[in-house]
Design a protein around this motif. Structure first.
Motif, PDB file in Angstrom:
ATOM      1  N   ARG A   1      57.068  45.904  21.524  1.00 27.39           N
ATOM      2  CA  ARG A   1      58.226  46.686  21.099  1.00 27.39           C
ATOM      3  C   ARG A   1      57.789  48.065  20.605  1.00 27.39           C
ATOM      4  O   ARG A   1      56.957  48.202  19.724  1.00 27.39           O
ATOM      5  CB  ARG A   1      58.998  45.981  19.982  1.00 27.39           C
TER       6      ARG A   1
ATOM      7  N   ASP B   1      69.472  41.303  25.755  1.00 27.24           N
ATOM      8  CA  ASP B   1      69.864  41.559  27.137  1.00 27.24           C
ATOM      9  C   ASP B   1      70.397  42.986  27.274  1.00 27.24           C
ATOM     10  O   ASP B   1      70.539  43.715  26.290  1.00 27.24           O
ATOM     11  CB  ASP B   1      70.880  40.524  27.623  1.00 27.24           C
ATOM     12  N   GLU B   2      70.728  43.358  28.513  1.00 26.34           N
ATOM     13  CA  GLU B   2      71.108  44.746  28.782  1.00 26.34           C
ATOM     14  C   GLU B   2      72.365  45.163  28.031  1.00 26.34           C
ATOM     15  O   GLU B   2      72.449  46.285  27.527  1.00 26.34           O
ATOM     16  CB  GLU B   2      71.311  44.941  30.289  1.00 26.34           C
TER      17      GLU B   2
ATOM     18  N   THR C   1      61.778  49.848  23.860  1.00 21.00           N
ATOM     19  CA  THR C   1      61.467  48.939  24.948  1.00 21.00           C
ATOM     20  C   THR C   1      62.354  47.712  24.831  1.00 21.00           C
ATOM     21  O   THR C   1      62.578  47.191  23.740  1.00 21.00           O
ATOM     22  CB  THR C   1      59.987  48.534  24.911  1.00 21.00           C
ATOM     23  N   ALA C   2      62.854  47.238  25.972  1.00 23.46           N
ATOM     24  CA  ALA C   2      63.869  46.181  25.983  1.00 23.46           C
ATOM     25  C   ALA C   2      63.208  44.798  26.004  1.00 23.46           C
ATOM     26  O   ALA C   2      63.191  44.116  27.031  1.00 23.46           O
ATOM     27  CB  ALA C   2      64.783  46.357  27.191  1.00 23.46           C
ATOM     28  N   VAL C   3      62.679  44.406  24.863  1.00 21.53           N
ATOM     29  CA  VAL C   3      61.961  43.126  24.798  1.00 21.53           C
ATOM     30  C   VAL C   3      62.687  42.079  23.957  1.00 21.53           C
ATOM     31  O   VAL C   3      62.250  40.925  23.906  1.00 21.53           O
ATOM     32  CB  VAL C   3      60.542  43.334  24.219  1.00 21.53           C
TER      33      VAL C   3
ATOM     34  N   ASN D   1      71.459  45.782  24.406  1.00 26.18           N
ATOM     35  CA  ASN D   1      70.620  46.981  24.315  1.00 26.18           C
ATOM     36  C   ASN D   1      71.433  48.254  24.490  1.00 26.18           C
ATOM     37  O   ASN D   1      71.171  49.267  23.842  1.00 26.18           O
ATOM     38  CB  ASN D   1      69.509  46.926  25.361  1.00 26.18           C
ATOM     39  N   ARG D   2      72.426  48.203  25.364  1.00 27.82           N
ATOM     40  CA  ARG D   2      73.272  49.380  25.573  1.00 27.82           C
ATOM     41  C   ARG D   2      74.056  49.716  24.298  1.00 27.82           C
ATOM     42  O   ARG D   2      74.213  50.891  23.941  1.00 27.82           O
ATOM     43  CB  ARG D   2      74.220  49.145  26.746  1.00 27.82           C
TER      44      ARG D   2
ATOM     45  N   ASN E   1      67.834  49.560  31.328  1.00 33.05           N
ATOM     46  CA  ASN E   1      67.510  48.558  32.330  1.00 33.05           C
ATOM     47  C   ASN E   1      66.748  47.417  31.664  1.00 33.05           C
ATOM     48  O   ASN E   1      66.775  47.288  30.434  1.00 33.05           O
ATOM     49  CB  ASN E   1      66.727  49.167  33.505  1.00 33.05           C
ATOM     50  N   ASP E   2      66.056  46.612  32.419  1.00 29.38           N
ATOM     51  CA  ASP E   2      65.355  45.463  31.858  1.00 29.38           C
ATOM     52  C   ASP E   2      64.095  45.856  31.102  1.00 29.38           C
ATOM     53  O   ASP E   2      63.491  45.010  30.425  1.00 29.38           O
ATOM     54  CB  ASP E   2      64.980  44.476  32.974  1.00 29.38           C
ATOM     55  N   ASP E   3      63.698  47.118  31.206  1.00 32.28           N
ATOM     56  CA  ASP E   3      62.439  47.560  30.586  1.00 32.28           C
ATOM     57  C   ASP E   3      62.642  48.443  29.360  1.00 32.28           C
ATOM     58  O   ASP E   3      61.941  48.283  28.359  1.00 32.28           O
ATOM     59  CB  ASP E   3      61.591  48.318  31.614  1.00 32.28           C
TER      60      ASP E   3
ATOM     61  N   LYS F   1      55.417  51.344  35.463  1.00 30.20           N
ATOM     62  CA  LYS F   1      55.900  50.503  34.362  1.00 30.20           C
ATOM     63  C   LYS F   1      55.294  50.970  33.043  1.00 30.20           C
ATOM     64  O   LYS F   1      54.752  50.187  32.261  1.00 30.20           O
ATOM     65  CB  LYS F   1      55.556  49.032  34.598  1.00 30.20           C
TER      66      LYS F   1
END
Length: 227
Positions: free
Chosen positions: A155, A13-14, A8-10, A17-18, A41-43, A133
């Motif tokens: 997370r 930033d993107e 989870t992307a908490v 995370n990538r 993505n943001d999630d 979500k």
């Protein structure tokens, strides 16, 4: 064999995370040397390494439905996917590939988490449901395909092998000392624990739903023996 990773992307930033999910997937490249794919993505951040068995030119993962609201990574083989595909086509769903992964995508659209009890095969699955979500993780009834996770607050880190977690900067690498006597006695763990503290195996025949940081685990199939 194939393998997947995600979190989870908490924390970042993107772009970060990538890079993290790519590093995580690279650590299990031996599970899938033929292809790779990512969804960030943001999630959530999801990564996949593919060993191509059927539908060699198609069935790239992560795989999405038509509007991008359902994203799936899947390791395994669904033996009854053709029967399920015919049923879903009768319900109006259109297929673009010839593999079994898309059956899970549209099956989740049609039946939600009820799709897991319809699957016959060996599988570990991660699904991001953008409309709700929520993240869904599931494992086959015999636990043939591996699936590990660590949950802390909002997370959740998951993957086919624990060593992929080492690429995540927030992963807490700590020995599970309380489980050591069990492992030394039986040479395996007879519950969801692993030798990494707070890292668990998804229990066979169960699925997890993570929503708003809260994880709930349910059993979708329990093996019974009638002697």
């Amino acid at each position: 064999m194939c393998g997947f990773v995600g979190f989870t992307a908490v924390d970042f930033d993107e772009g970060v995370n990538r890079a993290i999910v790519k590093d995580m997937a690279d650590r299990i490249i031996h599970r899938g040397p033929d292809d790779e794919g990512f969804f960030v993505n943001d999630d959530v951040a999801m990564g996949f390494r593919r060993l191509s068995i059927i539908d060699l030119e198609g069935s790239h993962q992560p795989m999405q439905n038509a509007d991008g609201s359902v994203t799936v990574t899947f390791n395994g083989e669904i033996y009854n996917f053709q029967e399920l595909r015919a049923e879903l086509e009768g319900m109006g769903y259109q297929f673009k590939t010839n593999g079994d992964t898309e059956t899970i995508v549209h099956g989740y659209e049609a039946w939600g988490t009820g799709v897991f009890e319809r699957l016959r095969g060996m599988f570990a699955i991660a699904i991001w449901d953008a409309k709700e979500k929520q993240l869904v993780l599931a494992r086959d009834i015999f636990g043939i395909k591996p699936l590990y996770y660590q949950h802390e607050g909002n997370r959740l880190i998951w993957g086919s092998e624990i060593k992929s977690f080492l690429a995540h900067p927030r992963f807490k690498k700590e020995l599970n000392r309380e489980a050591l006597p069990q492992y030394l006695c039986f040479e395996y763990m007879n519950d969801s624990q692993t030798m990494f503290k707070d890292v668990h195996k998804m229990t066979p025949g169960h699925f997890m739903v993570l929503k708003d940081g809260k994880a709930t685990i349910e059993c979708f199939y329990k093996i019974t023996y009638k002697i």
